[in-house]
Design an enzyme around this catalytic site. Structure first.
Site, PDB file in Angstrom:
ATOM      1  N   SER A   1       0.848  -1.200   0.000  1.00  0.00           N
ATOM      2  CA  SER A   1       0.000   0.000   0.000  1.00  0.00           C
ATOM      3  C   SER A   1       0.878   1.243   0.000  1.00  0.00           C
ATOM      4  O   SER A   1       1.998   1.224   0.527  1.00  0.00           O
ATOM      5  CB  SER A   1      -0.881   0.022   1.248  1.00  0.00           C
ATOM      6  OG  SER A   1      -1.461   1.311   1.420  1.00  0.00           O
TER       7      SER A   1
ATOM      8  N   TYR B   1      -1.241  -0.819  10.193  1.00  0.00           N
ATOM      9  CA  TYR B   1      -1.507  -1.230   8.796  1.00  0.00           C
ATOM     10  C   TYR B   1      -0.297  -0.887   7.924  1.00  0.00           C
ATOM     11  O   TYR B   1       0.202  -1.724   7.163  1.00  0.00           O
ATOM     12  CB  TYR B   1      -2.764  -0.510   8.292  1.00  0.00           C
ATOM     13  CG  TYR B   1      -3.082  -0.706   6.836  1.00  0.00           C
ATOM     14  CD1 TYR B   1      -3.678  -1.879   6.375  1.00  0.00           C
ATOM     15  CD2 TYR B   1      -2.801   0.299   5.903  1.00  0.00           C
ATOM     16  CE1 TYR B   1      -3.979  -2.044   5.026  1.00  0.00           C
ATOM     17  CE2 TYR B   1      -3.102   0.135   4.551  1.00  0.00           C
ATOM     18  CZ  TYR B   1      -3.692  -1.036   4.124  1.00  0.00           C
ATOM     19  OH  TYR B   1      -3.986  -1.199   2.793  1.00  0.00           O
TER      20      TYR B   1
ATOM     21  N   THR C   1       2.591  -3.203   8.469  1.00  0.00           N
ATOM     22  CA  THR C   1       2.440  -4.523   7.823  1.00  0.00           C
ATOM     23  C   THR C   1       2.725  -4.403   6.322  1.00  0.00           C
ATOM     24  O   THR C   1       3.334  -5.287   5.730  1.00  0.00           O
ATOM     25  CB  THR C   1       1.022  -5.110   8.018  1.00  0.00           C
ATOM     26  OG1 THR C   1       0.036  -4.275   7.387  1.00  0.00           O
ATOM     27  CG2 THR C   1       0.691  -5.299   9.485  1.00  0.00           C
ATOM     28  N   LYS C   2       2.286  -3.294   5.723  1.00  0.00           N
ATOM     29  CA  LYS C   2       2.449  -3.131   4.276  1.00  0.00           C
ATOM     30  C   LYS C   2       3.911  -2.861   3.913  1.00  0.00           C
ATOM     31  O   LYS C   2       4.397  -3.331   2.875  1.00  0.00           O
ATOM     32  CB  LYS C   2       1.534  -2.010   3.774  1.00  0.00           C
ATOM     33  CG  LYS C   2       0.042  -2.356   3.896  1.00  0.00           C
ATOM     34  CD  LYS C   2      -0.295  -3.588   3.081  1.00  0.00           C
ATOM     35  CE  LYS C   2      -1.757  -3.919   3.044  1.00  0.00           C
ATOM     36  NZ  LYS C   2      -2.060  -5.084   2.211  1.00  0.00           N
TER      37      LYS C   2
ATOM     38  N   ILE D   1      -7.805   3.339  -4.118  1.00  0.00           N
ATOM     39  CA  ILE D   1      -8.579   2.554  -5.097  1.00  0.00           C
ATOM     40  C   ILE D   1     -10.004   2.384  -4.556  1.00  0.00           C
ATOM     41  O   ILE D   1     -10.182   2.066  -3.374  1.00  0.00           O
ATOM     42  CB  ILE D   1      -7.949   1.141  -5.302  1.00  0.00           C
ATOM     43  CG1 ILE D   1      -6.427   1.207  -5.520  1.00  0.00           C
ATOM     44  CG2 ILE D   1      -8.661   0.413  -6.447  1.00  0.00           C
ATOM     45  CD1 ILE D   1      -5.947   1.824  -6.805  1.00  0.00           C
TER      46      ILE D   1
END
Ligand code: NAD
Length: 240
Positions: free
Chosen positions: A132, A145, A148-149, A182
């Site tokens: 991401s 988050y 993790t990305k 997105i």
């Protein structure tokens, strides 16, 4: 001729479903979802695997089944399943932190481990980990988050090097993709104010579509992308 197999995790909706529809004419698909009820409609002639990746035992069973049932002709792995709980870390419950670590990072690590064993035997294969933009530049209220990305980018680069160093195999490629904003369920719950803020910052002046990412995945899996390896590809309309 027998089609090569490609696994797509989180294939029931959003980016995963768009990738599945794009790849369906070319590959024999292995579609993952948390459970059978997740699919509103099923792509015909596909294989299905179910697992909740926040549950360690389900992940273990998933990896075993992947190797046993599909190890002979697995060519591609798209680690797409992911989850976010956006909030300041001070207010983030431990269960949300653990779920993001397990679904977004631990599961892809173990799926990559399984795939690398299979690819070593088959002497070919491509892994694409869906990271991401948050993993590239960080993002307030997405710290876990984003971590993790970012982990997926480092995992992909390391495995690409490992395949060559350890096994002298040059037909194994490992990549990550960092999508920007997105349109999907993940971004659907954002307020109009946040959406307007993002839109004004995107040079292409539109949000990305799941198909934009699916087109990139199709290319990266193909022979035309055979010299693209061990790198992270950003797809974000110019958003920084
Ligand atoms: P989505 O919420 O529509 O889909 C997420 C997928 O992950 C679903 O198929 C869901 O079943 C699966 N998933 C969630 N929890 C799971 C669990 N516990 N076990 C197994 N599977 C689980 O979101 P999306 O936008 O399609 O996201 C797909 C991927 O793209 C995610 O990894 C996400 O982080 C990444 N991404 C999305 C955007 C965006 O703007 N939509 C931007 C950057 C990265």
């Amino acid at each position: 001729m027998k089609k090569r197999k490609v696994l797509i995790t989180g294939a029931s909706k959003g980016l995963g479903l768009a990738i599945a529809n794009k790849l369906a004419p070319i590959y024999d698909l292995i579609l993952h979802a948390t459970n059978e009820g997740s699919f509103s409609s099923k792509i015909p002639d596909s294989n299905f695997l179910y697992a909740d990746f926040s549950d360690q035992s389900q992940l273990e069973a998933f990896c075993k089944k992947l190797k046993k049932d599909h190890g002979d002709s697995l060519y591609g792995v798209i680690n797409n399943a992911g989850i976010t709980f956006d909030k300041p870390i001070n207010y983030q419950p431990e269960i949300e932190i653990d779920t993001m670590l397990n679904v977004n990072l631990r599961a892809p690590i173990f799926i990559c481990k399984t795939a690398m064993k299979i690819f070593q035997q088959n002497k070919t294969g491509v892994i694409i980990n869906i990271s991401s933009i948050s993993g590239d530049g960080g993002n307030a209220f997405q710290s876990v988050y984003a971590a993790t990305k970012a982990g997926l980018v480092a995992l992909s680069k390391s495995l690409a090097q490992e395949a060559a160093a350890l096994y002298d195999l040059h037909n194994i490629r490992v990549l990550s993709i960092s999508p920007g904003f997105i349109e999907s369920d993940m971004t659907g719950s954002l307020s109009q104010e946040v959406r307007d803020k993002y839109l004004s910052a995107i040079p292409s002046k539109r949000f990305g579509k799941p198909d934009d990412v699916a087109n990139l995945v199709e290319f990266l899996l193909s022979e035309n992308a055979s010299y693209i390896n061990g790198t992270n590809i950003q797809i974000n309309g110019g958003l920084k």
